[in-house]
Design a protein around this motif. Sequence first.
Motif, PDB file in Angstrom:
ATOM      1  N   SER A  61      10.857  22.745   0.468  1.00  0.00           N
ATOM      2  CA  SER A  61       9.886  23.821   0.667  1.00  0.00           C
ATOM      3  C   SER A  61       9.563  24.041   2.143  1.00  0.00           C
ATOM      4  N   ASP A  62       9.870  23.051   2.995  1.00  0.00           N
ATOM      5  CA  ASP A  62       9.641  23.175   4.435  1.00  0.00           C
ATOM      6  C   ASP A  62      10.492  22.126   5.136  1.00  0.00           C
ATOM      7  N   GLY A  63      11.591  22.558   5.679  1.00  0.00           N
ATOM      8  CA  GLY A  63      12.571  21.662   6.283  1.00  0.00           C
ATOM      9  C   GLY A  63      12.084  20.860   7.471  1.00  0.00           C
ATOM     10  N   ARG A  64      10.861  21.119   7.930  1.00  0.00           N
ATOM     11  CA  ARG A  64      10.317  20.329   9.038  1.00  0.00           C
ATOM     12  C   ARG A  64       9.827  18.955   8.565  1.00  0.00           C
ATOM     13  N   TYR A  65       9.725  18.776   7.276  1.00  0.00           N
ATOM     14  CA  TYR A  65       9.180  17.543   6.720  1.00  0.00           C
ATOM     15  C   TYR A  65      10.255  16.746   5.979  1.00  0.00           C
ATOM     16  N   THR A  66      10.013  15.442   5.897  1.00  0.00           N
ATOM     17  CA  THR A  66      10.871  14.554   5.125  1.00  0.00           C
ATOM     18  C   THR A  66      10.070  14.015   3.956  1.00  0.00           C
ATOM     19  N   LEU A  67      10.705  13.977   2.801  1.00  0.00           N
ATOM     20  CA  LEU A  67      10.082  13.431   1.592  1.00  0.00           C
ATOM     21  C   LEU A  67      10.614  12.026   1.329  1.00  0.00           C
ATOM     22  N   ALA A  68       9.757  11.173   0.818  1.00  0.00           N
ATOM     23  CA  ALA A  68      10.166   9.862   0.317  1.00  0.00           C
ATOM     24  C   ALA A  68       9.884   9.845  -1.173  1.00  0.00           C
ATOM     25  N   THR A  69      10.855   9.388  -1.934  1.00  0.00           N
ATOM     26  CA  THR A  69      10.711   9.280  -3.381  1.00  0.00           C
ATOM     27  C   THR A  69      10.979   7.837  -3.786  1.00  0.00           C
ATOM     28  N   LEU A  70      10.087   7.296  -4.577  1.00  0.00           N
ATOM     29  CA  LEU A  70      10.239   5.940  -5.082  1.00  0.00           C
ATOM     30  C   LEU A  70      11.371   5.904  -6.111  1.00  0.00           C
ATOM     31  N   THR A  71      12.243   4.940  -5.989  1.00  0.00           N
ATOM     32  CA  THR A  71      13.341   4.767  -6.951  1.00  0.00           C
ATOM     33  C   THR A  71      12.865   3.872  -8.098  1.00  0.00           C
ATOM     34  N   GLY A 115       0.812  -1.208   0.000  1.00  0.00           N
ATOM     35  CA  GLY A 115       0.000   0.000   0.000  1.00  0.00           C
ATOM     36  C   GLY A 115       0.847   1.260   0.000  1.00  0.00           C
ATOM     37  N   ALA A 116       1.905   1.265   0.796  1.00  0.00           N
ATOM     38  CA  ALA A 116       2.791   2.437   0.843  1.00  0.00           C
ATOM     39  C   ALA A 116       3.516   2.614  -0.490  1.00  0.00           C
ATOM     40  N   LEU A 117       4.045   1.536  -1.036  1.00  0.00           N
ATOM     41  CA  LEU A 117       4.727   1.617  -2.332  1.00  0.00           C
ATOM     42  C   LEU A 117       3.769   2.075  -3.429  1.00  0.00           C
ATOM     43  N   ALA A 118       2.560   1.535  -3.424  1.00  0.00           N
ATOM     44  CA  ALA A 118       1.582   1.892  -4.448  1.00  0.00           C
ATOM     45  C   ALA A 118       1.191   3.362  -4.340  1.00  0.00           C
ATOM     46  N   ARG A 119       0.994   3.856  -3.111  1.00  0.00           N
ATOM     47  CA  ARG A 119       0.655   5.271  -2.944  1.00  0.00           C
ATOM     48  C   ARG A 119       1.785   6.158  -3.461  1.00  0.00           C
ATOM     49  N   LEU A 120       3.018   5.791  -3.139  1.00  0.00           N
ATOM     50  CA  LEU A 120       4.155   6.555  -3.665  1.00  0.00           C
ATOM     51  C   LEU A 120       4.180   6.510  -5.185  1.00  0.00           C
ATOM     52  N   SER A 121       3.886   5.352  -5.767  1.00  0.00           N
ATOM     53  CA  SER A 121       3.937   5.222  -7.224  1.00  0.00           C
ATOM     54  C   SER A 121       2.883   6.082  -7.915  1.00  0.00           C
ATOM     55  N   MET A 122       1.801   6.401  -7.214  1.00  0.00           N
ATOM     56  CA  MET A 122       0.725   7.203  -7.791  1.00  0.00           C
ATOM     57  C   MET A 122       0.852   8.685  -7.461  1.00  0.00           C
ATOM     58  N   ALA A 123       1.806   9.041  -6.601  1.00  0.00           N
ATOM     59  CA  ALA A 123       1.979  10.433  -6.177  1.00  0.00           C
ATOM     60  C   ALA A 123       2.669  11.244  -7.268  1.00  0.00           C
ATOM     61  N   ASP A 124       2.442  12.533  -7.216  1.00  0.00           N
ATOM     62  CA  ASP A 124       3.133  13.456  -8.108  1.00  0.00           C
ATOM     63  C   ASP A 124       4.631  13.256  -7.962  1.00  0.00           C
ATOM     64  N   ALA A 130      17.048   0.512   2.592  1.00  0.00           N
ATOM     65  CA  ALA A 130      18.090  -0.521   2.539  1.00  0.00           C
ATOM     66  C   ALA A 130      17.950  -1.378   1.277  1.00  0.00           C
ATOM     67  N   ARG A 131      16.712  -1.573   0.804  1.00  0.00           N
ATOM     68  CA  ARG A 131      16.468  -2.342  -0.420  1.00  0.00           C
ATOM     69  C   ARG A 131      16.562  -1.473  -1.675  1.00  0.00           C
ATOM     70  N   GLU A 132      16.823  -0.191  -1.453  1.00  0.00           N
ATOM     71  CA  GLU A 132      16.928   0.789  -2.534  1.00  0.00           C
ATOM     72  C   GLU A 132      15.621   0.963  -3.304  1.00  0.00           C
ATOM     73  N   TRP A 133      14.500   0.903  -2.572  1.00  0.00           N
ATOM     74  CA  TRP A 133      13.185   1.131  -3.156  1.00  0.00           C
ATOM     75  C   TRP A 133      12.764   2.590  -3.032  1.00  0.00           C
ATOM     76  N   ILE A 134      13.322   3.292  -2.050  1.00  0.00           N
ATOM     77  CA  ILE A 134      13.010   4.711  -1.864  1.00  0.00           C
ATOM     78  C   ILE A 134      14.283   5.449  -1.485  1.00  0.00           C
ATOM     79  N   VAL A 135      14.220   6.776  -1.630  1.00  0.00           N
ATOM     80  CA  VAL A 135      15.224   7.659  -1.044  1.00  0.00           C
ATOM     81  C   VAL A 135      14.463   8.709  -0.241  1.00  0.00           C
ATOM     82  N   MET A 169       9.533   1.201   8.371  1.00  0.00           N
ATOM     83  CA  MET A 169       9.361   0.571   7.070  1.00  0.00           C
ATOM     84  C   MET A 169      10.206   1.289   6.019  1.00  0.00           C
ATOM     85  N   MET A 170      10.258   2.608   6.091  1.00  0.00           N
ATOM     86  CA  MET A 170      11.070   3.364   5.143  1.00  0.00           C
ATOM     87  C   MET A 170      12.553   3.013   5.302  1.00  0.00           C
TER      88      MET A 170
END
Length: 160
Positions: free
Chosen positions: A95-105, A46-55, A84-89, A78-79
């Motif tokens: 735009s706001d250093g209080r947040y962390t972004l995850a990007t699907l590789t 579910g997490a991977l799929a949501r990332l894959s559908m995100a902008d 470690a599996r190189e699925w995300i970075v 989980m991240m």
Amino acid sequence: MNAPSPWLDAEQQDIWQDLLTVVIALPAALDRQLQRDSGISNFEYGALARLSMADQVTMRLSELARDCNSTLPRLSKMMDRFEAREWIVRRVDPSDGRYTLATLTDGGREKVADSAPGHVAQVRRLVFDPLTAVQRRQLGAALSSVAETVRREAAGGPTG
């Protein structure tokens, strides 16, 4: 004036028991299929799929946690595994250093693409195949109404 009964009537009880079966047993069945075929859980998929559908296949971890109905600490663990599996970075949100972004590789996209066909087949087999087209539309309308009420409750708003 009579107060409403605190109990469900027989029809409501039957519907409630069927809904409980779906809410409890469906995720477990999806988990088994995904673990067997792809080595990941339904939650992970579910997490991977949501990332894959995100902008730009990128989301704030706080938003992803909300969308996955997860706590931020659980999602962060989980991240760690996904990184470690190189699925995300992960990186700080520029735009706001209080947040962390995850990007699907590319590897993460490949994992979703490889896992999706079996998952979709299982969802179709368990949820859609037993229903007629009319029943699917009715289920969609009913679930939309219930989900709207649940979302309002989760957001702290009035439900009735």
